[in-house]
Design a protein around this motif. Structure first.
Motif, PDB file in Angstrom:
ATOM      1  N   GLU A 153       0.780  -1.214  -0.104  1.00 58.57           N
ATOM      2  CA  GLU A 153       0.078   0.069  -0.061  1.00 58.57           C
ATOM      3  C   GLU A 153       0.924   1.210   0.044  1.00 58.57           C
ATOM      4  O   GLU A 153       0.457   2.234  -0.876  1.00 58.57           O
ATOM      5  CB  GLU A 153      -1.023   0.089   1.161  1.00 58.57           C
ATOM      6  CG  GLU A 153      -1.971   1.146   1.275  1.00 58.57           C
ATOM      7  CD  GLU A 153      -2.860   1.143   2.630  1.00 58.57           C
ATOM      8  OE1 GLU A 153      -3.329   2.063   2.929  1.00 58.57           O
ATOM      9  OE2 GLU A 153      -2.871   0.033   3.083  1.00 58.57           O
ATOM     10  N   ARG A 154       1.802   1.180   1.101  1.00 62.79           N
ATOM     11  CA  ARG A 154       2.684   2.584   0.680  1.00 62.79           C
ATOM     12  C   ARG A 154       3.581   2.624  -0.354  1.00 62.79           C
ATOM     13  O   ARG A 154       3.796   4.118  -0.881  1.00 62.79           O
ATOM     14  CB  ARG A 154       3.718   2.411   2.036  1.00 62.79           C
ATOM     15  CG  ARG A 154       3.014   2.463   3.515  1.00 62.79           C
ATOM     16  CD  ARG A 154       3.737   2.292   4.595  1.00 62.79           C
ATOM     17  NE  ARG A 154       3.027   2.456   5.990  1.00 62.79           N
ATOM     18  CZ  ARG A 154       3.828   2.212   7.122  1.00 62.79           C
ATOM     19  NH1 ARG A 154       5.110   1.967   7.317  1.00 62.79           N
ATOM     20  NH2 ARG A 154       3.141   2.255   8.172  1.00 62.79           N
ATOM     21  N   ALA A 157       1.578   3.953  -3.193  1.00 62.03           N
ATOM     22  CA  ALA A 157       1.018   5.333  -2.851  1.00 62.03           C
ATOM     23  C   ALA A 157       2.413   6.435  -3.273  1.00 62.03           C
ATOM     24  O   ALA A 157       2.283   7.301  -3.683  1.00 62.03           O
ATOM     25  CB  ALA A 157       0.735   5.519  -1.318  1.00 62.03           C
ATOM     26  N   ALA A 158       3.667   5.783  -2.810  1.00 61.46           N
ATOM     27  CA  ALA A 158       4.757   6.705  -3.095  1.00 61.46           C
ATOM     28  C   ALA A 158       4.955   6.856  -4.586  1.00 61.46           C
ATOM     29  O   ALA A 158       5.238   7.709  -5.029  1.00 61.46           O
ATOM     30  CB  ALA A 158       6.102   5.747  -2.507  1.00 61.46           C
ATOM     31  N   LEU A 280      10.778   4.245   2.011  1.00 57.26           N
ATOM     32  CA  LEU A 280      10.005   3.390   2.711  1.00 57.26           C
ATOM     33  C   LEU A 280      10.928   2.441   3.618  1.00 57.26           C
ATOM     34  O   LEU A 280      10.504   1.765   4.703  1.00 57.26           O
ATOM     35  CB  LEU A 280       9.122   2.305   2.045  1.00 57.26           C
ATOM     36  CG  LEU A 280       7.849   3.473   1.092  1.00 57.26           C
ATOM     37  CD1 LEU A 280       7.213   2.246   0.523  1.00 57.26           C
ATOM     38  CD2 LEU A 280       7.041   3.898   2.035  1.00 57.26           C
TER      39      LEU A 280
END
Length: 281
Positions: A153-154, A157-158, A280
């Motif tokens: 998910e991260r 999004a990034a 991340l």
């Protein structure tokens, strides 16, 4: 011969634009373009004016999109020839295609991470990169208590956050490359930037169609080859219509520019992945 007072009073007087003060010589101000008539004071009149404005904008956009899709290079040629009122501005058209691209990317991302296989896959037609998450990266995530679904998910999004930078940079760079391929044309950078905007808008719409088709792997298999052929043919026709060169000169330039554009896409995907992992980890 003298003019009687009633006749003199009946003669129209020259008014001034309420916006800039310039003398009016028609229905619109020649300085700022504002209408000479004041806005309506009734609700019905305001609604009629609003409907007329929306219809005018919608018709320009619809006309521009149709020309963009079925008449390669014509919008650029019309813009450079000074015939611009009937069509949406190049930047407006590109931003519309980019906005639609954003929405589709949110629905079906172009760069994805699969938690099951720990594999990153990205594809934009002929350009594509992929790779596996190394054991060291997995160990770092485990040490920080980040599960693979959360990382997915991260990560996506990034990558999506990096997308606007790419969309702007790709047009600017591609415009420079187009200018380099046509040095003898002696046109300013603006002309090549307009071509880059129109081409990029078309390509984004093509990628949207690729992504929305069901049960397809974008950029892979026969469908990917068909899309690449469509894009290359479109680019060649657009170049010939804008620069009026022979097919013998146009086709090699189209192939070269298409390969450069795919390289730009590949660089974006690699850099987007690298930026996402850096942020991340």
């Amino acid at each position: 011969m003298s003019v009687s007072a009633p006749a003199a009073l009946a003669m129209p007087s020259v008014g001034a634009c309420e916006n800039c003060g310039a003398a009016l010589a028609g229905r619109f101000c020649h300085e700022c373009g504002q209408a000479a008539e004041p806005p309506s004071s009734t609700v019905a009149g305001v609604l009629r004016a609003l409907a007329a404005d929306l219809t005018s904008v919608d018709s320009r956009v619809a006309r521009s999109v149709i020309r963009l899709l079925v008449r390669p290079g014509e919008l650029t040629a019309e813009y450079l020839a000074g015939r611009r009122v009937r069509y949406a501005q190049p930047l407006q058209l590109y931003l519309g295609a980019a906005t639609a691209f954003f929405f589709v990317n949110a629905y079906r991302p172009f760069v994805t991470f699969d938690p099951a296989t720990r594999r990153v896959v990205s594809s934009l037609n002929a350009a594509g990169v992929s790779g596996d998450m190394g054991a060291s990266v997995l160990d770092q995530l485990t040490a920080r208590g980040i599960s693979l679904p959360v990382f997915q998910e991260r990560f996506e999004a990034a990558v999506a956050g990096y997308l606007p930078v790419f969309l702007v940079g790709s047009v600017l760079l591609f415009g420079l490359v187009v200018a380099g391929f046509h040095r003898r044309a002696r046109r300013g950078y603006l002309a090549h930037a307009v071509f880059a905007l129109h081409w990029s808008a078309f390509y984004l719409l093509l990628m949207i169609a690729d992504r929305l088709l069901p049960d397809q792997k974008p950029g892979r298999g026969p469908w990917g080859a068909v899309l690449a052929a469509i894009a290359l043919a479109y680019l060649a026709i657009a170049l010939r219509r804008v620069h009026a060169e022979s097919w013998l000169r146009t086709v090699p330039k189209a192939i070269g520019l298409f390969l450069v554009y795919q390289m730009l896409l590949t660089v974006w995907m690699i850099s987007a992945i690298a930026v996402a992992f850096t942020l991340l980890l």
